[in-house]
Design a protein around this motif. Structure first.
Motif, short mmCIF file in Angstrom:
data_model
loop_
_atom_site.label_atom_id
_atom_site.label_comp_id
_atom_site.label_asym_id
_atom_site.label_seq_id
_atom_site.Cartn_x
_atom_site.Cartn_y
_atom_site.Cartn_z
N ASN A 67 1.15 -1.27 -0.17
CA ASN A 67 0.22 0.19 0.09
C ASN A 67 0.72 0.85 0.12
O ASN A 67 1.22 2.36 -1.29
N ASN A 68 1.53 1.69 0.48
CA ASN A 68 2.31 2.64 1.04
C ASN A 68 4.10 2.18 0.53
O ASN A 68 4.62 3.77 0.80
N PHE A 69 4.03 1.82 -0.66
CA PHE A 69 5.41 1.72 -1.54
C PHE A 69 5.97 3.17 -1.72
O PHE A 69 6.89 3.80 -1.32
N THR A 70 4.70 3.46 -2.36
CA THR A 70 6.29 5.12 -2.85
C THR A 70 6.04 6.82 -1.82
O THR A 70 7.16 6.59 -1.36
N SER A 71 5.21 6.26 -0.49
CA SER A 71 5.67 7.66 0.75
C SER A 71 6.25 6.95 0.91
O SER A 71 7.42 7.01 1.64
N ASP A 72 6.43 5.77 0.87
CA ASP A 72 7.73 5.02 2.06
C ASP A 72 9.21 4.85 1.52
O ASP A 72 10.36 4.96 1.74
N LEU A 73 9.24 4.81 -0.31
CA LEU A 73 10.04 5.14 -1.05
C LEU A 73 10.73 6.55 -0.71
O LEU A 73 12.04 7.03 -0.84
N LEU A 74 9.71 7.50 -0.81
CA LEU A 74 9.79 8.87 -0.62
C LEU A 74 10.44 8.95 0.89
O LEU A 74 11.86 10.27 0.52
N LYS A 75 9.94 8.04 1.59
CA LYS A 75 10.47 9.11 2.95
C LYS A 75 11.67 8.07 3.34
O LYS A 75 12.66 8.42 4.20
N GLY A 76 12.17 7.72 2.45
CA GLY A 76 13.46 6.27 3.01
C GLY A 76 13.27 5.40 3.95
O GLY A 76 14.21 4.61 4.31
N ILE A 77 11.98 4.96 4.27
CA ILE A 77 11.52 3.70 4.72
C ILE A 77 11.60 2.84 3.34
O ILE A 77 10.95 2.49 2.38
N ARG A 78 12.53 2.14 3.65
CA ARG A 78 12.47 0.68 2.87
C ARG A 78 11.06 -0.26 2.91
O ARG A 78 11.00 -1.14 3.26
N PRO A 79 10.78 0.01 1.74
CA PRO A 79 8.93 -0.91 1.91
C PRO A 79 9.71 -2.27 0.72
O PRO A 79 10.73 -2.28 0.36
N GLU A 80 9.08 -2.86 1.75
CA GLU A 80 8.99 -4.81 0.44
C GLU A 80 8.28 -4.99 -0.17
O GLU A 80 7.50 -5.12 0.07
N ILE A 81 8.77 -5.50 -1.52
CA ILE A 81 8.11 -5.88 -2.54
C ILE A 81 7.90 -7.44 -1.75
O ILE A 81 9.46 -8.27 -1.34
N LEU A 82 6.66 -8.35 -2.16
CA LEU A 82 6.68 -9.71 -1.72
C LEU A 82 6.83 -10.43 -3.49
O LEU A 82 6.25 -10.02 -3.85
N VAL A 83 7.91 -11.55 -3.54
CA VAL A 83 7.25 -12.42 -4.22
C VAL A 83 7.83 -13.90 -4.24
O VAL A 83 8.24 -14.36 -3.75
N VAL A 84 6.77 -14.06 -5.05
CA VAL A 84 6.22 -15.68 -4.57
C VAL A 84 7.16 -16.02 -5.75
O VAL A 84 5.93 -15.50 -6.73
N ALA A 85 7.36 -16.76 -5.78
CA ALA A 85 8.22 -18.00 -7.27
C ALA A 85 7.11 -19.51 -6.73
O ALA A 85 6.88 -20.20 -5.77
N ASP A 86 7.03 -19.86 -8.21
CA ASP A 86 6.47 -21.49 -7.91
C ASP A 86 7.88 -22.32 -7.99
O ASP A 86 7.93 -22.64 -9.13
N SER A 87 8.16 -23.12 -6.72
CA SER A 87 9.66 -23.82 -7.36
C SER A 87 9.58 -24.98 -7.09
O SER A 87 10.26 -26.04 -7.38
N LEU A 88 8.62 -25.22 -7.60
CA LEU A 88 7.90 -26.63 -7.67
C LEU A 88 8.38 -27.46 -9.54
O LEU A 88 8.90 -27.86 -10.10
N ASP A 89 8.80 -26.01 -10.28
CA ASP A 89 7.97 -26.01 -11.65
C ASP A 89 9.20 -25.45 -12.08
O ASP A 89 9.87 -23.62 -11.79
N GLN A 90 10.56 -26.35 -13.07
CA GLN A 90 11.56 -25.85 -12.78
C GLN A 90 12.37 -24.66 -12.42
O GLN A 90 12.93 -23.62 -12.82
N PRO A 91 12.61 -25.04 -11.15
CA PRO A 91 13.06 -24.11 -9.50
C PRO A 91 14.05 -23.32 -10.33
O PRO A 91 14.43 -21.79 -9.77
N ALA A 92 15.34 -24.15 -10.94
CA ALA A 92 16.67 -23.19 -10.95
C ALA A 92 16.33 -22.10 -12.05
O ALA A 92 16.63 -20.99 -11.84
N ILE A 93 15.38 -22.22 -13.38
CA ILE A 93 14.53 -20.98 -13.58
C ILE A 93 13.84 -19.81 -13.24
O ILE A 93 14.74 -18.98 -13.44
N ILE A 94 13.67 -20.25 -12.81
CA ILE A 94 12.31 -19.31 -12.10
C ILE A 94 13.49 -18.66 -10.75
O ILE A 94 13.25 -17.22 -10.70
#
Lengths: 309, 369
Positions: B104-131
């Protein structure tokens, strides 16, 4: 269902492959309870005719009945009334003799299966091989088993494709004994063969060449109808300075065959043949007049009809 | 060795090959086509991985981030989701390989210098090395993006946001977790297809097929008996292979066991019938065995087992979707690793059933001919 006294009764049956008639207007009537032999050169349409009679393929023209059922409408019924022995052993090599018999008996829904199988094994002397894999049986025993299996549902017609091919004389003799015994009990047998000794055992013969029916009848009828006479010449009596190849130059001799120590010269005009032979060999050769054999008759028929094998 | 005789034998062999055009096509033409398919279809680098995005903050900065993601060409945002459960559902059904959540607060945190977190979920069941390779590339974006903002807040060398990577279904990247279900599907295909070709020629060459035609057995009864027998044999092998995998590799079936066995039965049936069809169209066993290599090679390239289908061109993806193995792989992996239910796998079962219907139709057409 067609009711008549013939086990096979067909009229003008024709089958085309690639616009070529492989069976061309064939008409035959085979009485019940006899052995009928179908002869002809390789590729003359024997197998196709056999497949039509077994209900495996339908004719393109003509009509007829086999085992009392129509060749076109009754193919399923025909299959139930026929016992078929293919030229090549077609049973399951990895099943035992008993298992093969049992499998086919179940397919035909035979009543008293156990009893039928043991009777058949007894009849065809297969009991001692009961538990043998069919793969290990010799050609003769395989053929006996094939006939026993074809007979398991007690069919009125047994169809055999070259039953004597590739088996030893003793086994052939045994198989023919079985076939004759079956006909004594009313079964009709229809078979193809290339062996003239087998053909001579048949009550009726059909000679088919490249789709065309050339002749039918008993051996004697065919020989008599051919009007051929045969001179049997002893090879040893032919002088060295007059080689036997000179016989080929004699016009009236229509068929010339060698069998062991004898040469058989066949033609329709025996007086003319003898005159010509005497003209070349004078009185130096020994010969006898003999009844013409089927082989000569069939070769003559082919040549008369301008059919080249 | 007599070289003259050797030459005569070689010449004879080439005459035989030339006289068998079917086998010649199977030996030379089909492998050439397959070679071309390999060259055009296979991409070993991650490319266009199906991605779902949960964007809770619309701004110039988030737009910049998304553009940068797409410019990597590793990701293709196919779905915009409203919540995490929607993304999870897509991943469970193998519709996506990656899910990215911008808070939600990605931009405001970014501008304030509070490091927001981007969540990346990867399906590691299929071709895990490539993903994993694709997901790791996101780390580089931290250094490349927002240089102007970094300058303004006097943090030019620091990244302004964190990327939290979560590997779902196979967090430990265990090879057997993604490999074994696929291997079972692949081997059973090889087994039944090859068996059917050999069995068909066994019956044809021995004459038993012709012999049985003169008995009351109907041709279709004979065929169905063959199919049922070899499907049962295939399923016996599959059951043994699954049991062995559960014992030896500590795999777990988290989804519907009924679904797994129903789908595998249909899949084995499809491959059995494919083998039967190949035998039907072949004149000799050699020709049949050579023809069978083509579908096997197609399966290797397009099924998604060996190479990622996401990275393939769209025509290759269409081929992939036509193959029962592609669907069975997704079903098997889904049931093993993602807890898919019987209902979940139904959309994947449909193409297998359609494949069976088409093969049956082709078979009937040839028999009639």
């Amino acid at each position: 269902m067609c009711a008549n006294q013939y086990i096979i009764d067909i009229e003008n049956v024709t089958k085309y492959y690639n616009h070529k008639a492989v069976v061309d207007k064939v008409s035959i009537k085979i009485p019940k309870g006899i052995i009928c032999g179908l002869l002809g050169p390789n590729g003359s349409g024997k197998t196709t005719l056999m497949r039509i009679l077994c209900g495996l393929i339908k004719p393109d023209a003509g009509s007829g009945c086999c085992c009392g059922y129509d060749l076109i409408k009754g193919t399923k019924d025909i299959k139930g009334k026929i016992g078929y022995v293919p030229q090549k052993f077609s049973l399951f090599a990895q099943l035992t003799v008993y298992e093969n018999l049992d499998f086919i008996a179940k397919i035909y829904g035979c009543a008293n299966r156990e009893k039928t199988i043991s009777e058949l094994m007894e009849k065809f002397h297969l009991t001692k091989y009961k538990d043998y894999l069919t793969a290990v049986l010799s050609g003769g025993w395989k053929q006996r088993l094939a006939i026993a299996i074809a007979f398991i549902h007690n069919p009125p017609l047994l169809v055999l494709d070259e039953p004597g091919t590739g088996i030893d004389p003793q086994s052939r003799y045994n198989i023919w004994q079985h076939l004759e015994e079956l006909t004594n009990h009313g079964t009709s047998v229809f078979l193809t063969t290339h062996y003239f000794d087998e053909a001579e055992k048949c009550s009726m013969l059909i000679y088919l060449a490249y789709g065309t029916l050339l002749t039918t009848g008993t051996k004697n009828e065919i020989v008599e109808r051919s009007d051929l006479k045969t001179i049997c010449i002893k090879k040893k009596s032919i002088p060295e300075y007059l080689p036997k190849t000179l016989l080929q130059t004699i016009g009236p001799i229509e068929v010339l065959l060698e069998r062991g120590d004898e040469i058989y010269a066949t033609g329709t005009n025996i007086d003319h043949m003898l005159k010509e032979i005497h003209g070349i060999y004078a009185n130096k050769i020994e010969y006898t007049i003999e009844q013409t054999q089927l082989e000569e008759c069939f070769i003559h028929l082919l040549e008369k009809n301008n059919i080249k094998t | 060795m007599n070289y003259k005789r050797l030459l005569i034998l070689i010449r004879k062999e080439f005459i035989l090959i030339r006289r068998d055009p079917g086998a010649l096509i199977a030996i030379i033409i089909f492998p050439l086509i397959t070679l071309a398919l390999y060259a055009y279809a296979i991409e070993l680098k991650p490319k266009n991985l199906s991605t779902a995005l949960l964007l809770n903050d619309y701004s110039l900065q988030t737009q910049q981030f998304l553009t940068a993601i797409e410019n990597t060409q590793y990701f293709k945002i196919k779905y915009i989701v409203r919540n995490e459960s929607e993304a999870e559902d897509l991943m469970r059904k193998s519709k996506i390989k990656v899910f990215i959540k911008i808070p939600n607060n990605f931009t405001s945190d970014l501008l304030k210098g509070i490091r927001p977190e981007i969540l990346v979920v990867a399906d590691s069941l299929d071709q895990p090395a490539i993903i994993s390779q694709a997901v790791s590339s996101l780390e580089q974006l931290k250094q490349l993006l927002y240089t102007d903002i970094r300058a303004n807040i006097n943090k030019p060398s620091e990244s302004l946001f964190n990327i939290v990577i979560h590997n779902k279904y196979n967090p430990e990247f265990k090879t057997e977790t993604f490999l074994i279900p696929g291997v079972i599907v692949f081997i059973v295909m090889l087994m039944v297809m090859q068996l059917m070709i050999n069995v068909s020629f066994r019956d044809r060459d021995a004459g038993t097929y012709e012999f049985l035609q003169i008995t009351p057995i109907q041709p279709e009864e004979n065929l169905v008996s063959l199919i049922v027998s070899y499907v049962m044999l295939g399923m016996l092998w599959v059951t043994m292979a699954i049991c062995l995998s559960l014992i030896l590799f500590d795999l777990k079936i988290t989804g519907s066991i009924l679904g797994l066995f129903v789908s595998l039965t249909l899949y084995v049936m499809a491959e059995t019938m494919l083998g039967l069809l190949i035998a039907e169209y072949s004149k000799t066993m050699l020709e049949g065995n050579e023809y069978s290599k083509t579908p096997i090679m197609i399966y290797i390239v397009f099924s998604g087992f060996f190479y990622p289908t996401d990275s393939m061109p769209s025509w290759a993806k269409i081929i992939s979707e036509c193959l029962p193995m592609s669907h069975q792989l997704r079903i098997t992996k889904g049931i093993f690793g993602k807890g898919e239910s019987f209902i979940d796998i139904l959309p994947e079962l449909l193409p297998i059933v359609i494949f069976i219907i088409i093969i049956t139709w082709l078979f009937k057409m040839h028999i009639r001919k």
